[in-house]
Design an enzyme around this catalytic site. Structure first.
Site, PDB file in Angstrom:
ATOM      1  CG  ASN A   9       6.170   8.905  -1.929  1.00 12.16           C
ATOM      2  OD1 ASN A   9       6.680   9.568  -1.242  1.00 12.16           O
ATOM      3  ND2 ASN A   9       6.826   8.026  -2.380  1.00 12.16           N
ATOM      4  CE  LYS A  11       6.910   8.007  -6.355  1.00 16.96           C
ATOM      5  NZ  LYS A  11       6.711   7.306  -7.289  1.00 16.96           N
ATOM      6  CG  HIS A  95       8.597   3.707  -2.299  1.00 15.60           C
ATOM      7  ND1 HIS A  95       9.297   3.970  -3.803  1.00 15.60           N
ATOM      8  CD2 HIS A  95       7.555   3.708  -2.735  1.00 15.60           C
ATOM      9  CE1 HIS A  95       8.286   3.959  -5.016  1.00 15.60           C
ATOM     10  NE2 HIS A  95       7.168   4.693  -3.984  1.00 15.60           N
ATOM     11  CD  GLU A  97      10.338   5.898  -6.412  1.00 12.56           C
ATOM     12  OE1 GLU A  97      10.144   6.908  -5.913  1.00 12.56           O
ATOM     13  OE2 GLU A  97       9.693   5.568  -7.736  1.00 12.56           O
ATOM     14  CD  GLU A 167       3.718   1.487  -4.148  1.00 17.37           C
ATOM     15  OE1 GLU A 167       2.943   2.799  -4.354  1.00 17.37           O
ATOM     16  OE2 GLU A 167       4.797   1.965  -4.076  1.00 17.37           O
ATOM     17  N   GLY A 173       4.749   5.580 -11.703  1.00 13.64           N
ATOM     18  CA  GLY A 173       4.499   6.698 -12.731  1.00 13.64           C
ATOM     19  C   GLY A 173       4.894   6.413 -13.971  1.00 13.64           C
ATOM     20  CB  SER A 213      -0.521   5.366 -12.881  1.00 12.09           C
ATOM     21  OG  SER A 213       0.801   5.390 -13.017  1.00 12.09           O
ATOM     22  N   GLY A 234       1.701   8.238  -5.873  1.00 14.73           N
ATOM     23  CA  GLY A 234       2.714   9.341  -6.038  1.00 14.73           C
ATOM     24  C   GLY A 234       2.026  10.388  -6.612  1.00 14.73           C
ATOM     25  N   GLY A 235       2.165  10.692  -8.004  1.00 14.87           N
ATOM     26  CA  GLY A 235       2.482  11.867  -9.129  1.00 14.87           C
ATOM     27  C   GLY A 235       1.026  12.896  -8.318  1.00 14.87           C
TER      28      GLY A 235
HETATM   29  C1  PEP Z   1       4.562   5.233  -6.060  1.00 11.00           C
HETATM   30  O1  PEP Z   1       5.322   5.555  -5.901  1.00 11.00           O
HETATM   31  O2  PEP Z   1       4.965   4.549  -4.408  1.00 11.00           O
HETATM   32  C2  PEP Z   1       3.348   5.532  -6.689  1.00 11.00           C
HETATM   33  C3  PEP Z   1       1.946   5.123  -6.362  1.00 11.00           C
HETATM   34  O3  PEP Z   1       3.231   6.399  -7.424  1.00 11.00           O
HETATM   35  P1  PEP Z   1       2.876   6.850  -9.123  1.00 11.00           P
HETATM   36  O4  PEP Z   1       1.397   6.861  -8.262  1.00 11.00           O
HETATM   37  O5  PEP Z   1       3.341   7.739  -9.251  1.00 11.00           O
HETATM   38  O6  PEP Z   1       2.459   5.510  -9.821  1.00 11.00           O
END
Ligand code: PEP
Length: 251
Positions: A9, A11, A95, A97, A167, A173, A213, A234-235
């Site tokens: 993702n 983002k 999600h 967010e 999640e 994040g 993460s 994500g990141g």
């Molecule tokens: C996400 O936003 O779906 C996510 C898992 O982010 P991150 O891997 O950065 O924690």
């Protein structure tokens, strides 16, 4: 045996050019990759160009959100037909967010999941608890509520096509990953909810990703858990090398 699925993702990151160059690099590494489903979810602006790049490869395209209405006066929104038109096979729905920053409710999530399924696309439905909910021993209660509302009135054949992403919000994040045991415990709870609501076949088939993460250093341990079928990243998906490492170590 459930097929692993790793989704990145991106983002609100990357220009069209940056997303395309990432897609080119990923395609080089995973042109034909049989061991897992790989999904890349760039921002809306880059979907079409990224699709053109990966169309003949094993990498699949996903979007980060959608609106449930077919078309009309919904300024700023994007429809299922538009996303299908540019080749999306997956859409992230609910999600944290979207829920926490933009006020999306479980009822909105349910509408989106149903609309996505109706258009033959796979929803990745995100659920997860806040840190204070975990600390107060409410994790399962929160997950149960999100599941029962998000999946409301879905038939078994529909629910078996959904990917659920667990999640925990405190892990997104933050660099703080759920331990493999915490992930397994939540995934097992989700799978058992599916069995209670549907049956053993749905319990066995539904794929549940972990997100929060995920990095090359922790993916193997997470994937070694019985009920963890993949990751929503994500990141670490912003960097081609770390995302590629995650994919390789996940299988
Ligand atoms: C996400 O936003 O779906 C996510 C898992 O982010 P991150 O891997 O950065 O924690």
């Amino acid at each position: 045996m459930r097929r692993p699925i790793i989704a990145g993702n991106l983002k609100m990151n990357k220009t069209v050019e940056e997303a395309v160059s990432m897609a080119v690099a990923l395609k080089r590494k995973f042109y034909t990759f049989a061991e897992a489903d790989i999904v890349i979810c760039p921002p809306f602006t880059a979907l079409s160009k990224v699709h053109d790049e990966i169309v003949d490869s094993s990498i699949m395209l996903g979007a980060q959100d959608v609106y449930w209405e077919e078309d009309g006066a919904f300024t700023g929104e994007i429809s299922l037909n538009m996303l299908r038109d540019v080749g999306c096979r997956y859409i992230i729905v609910g999600h944290s967010e979207r829920r926490n920053i933009f006020g999306e409710t479980d009822e909105d999530v349910n509408r989106k999941v149903k609309a996505v399924l109706k258009h033959g696309i796979t929803p990745i439905m995100c659920i997860g608890e806040k840190i204070e909910e975990r600390d107060n021993g409410m994790t399962f209660e929160v997950l149960e509520k999100q599941l029962s509302r998000g999946l409301k009135n879905l038939f078994k054949d529909e629910v078996m096509r959904i990917i659920i992403a667990y999640e925990p919000i405190w892990a997104i994040g933050t660099g703080r990953t759920a331990t493999p045991q915490q992930a397994q415990e939540a995934h097992k709870f989700i799978r058992e909810f599916i069995e209670r609501s549907y049956d053993k076949e749905a319990y066995l088939k539904i794929r549940i990703q972990y997100g929060g993460s995920v990095k090359p250093e922790n993916i193997a341990q997470l994937m070694s858990q019985e009920d963890v079928d993949g990751a929503l990243v994500g990141g670490a998906s912003l960097d081609v090398n770390s995302f590629s490492e995650i994919v390789k170590k996940a299988v």
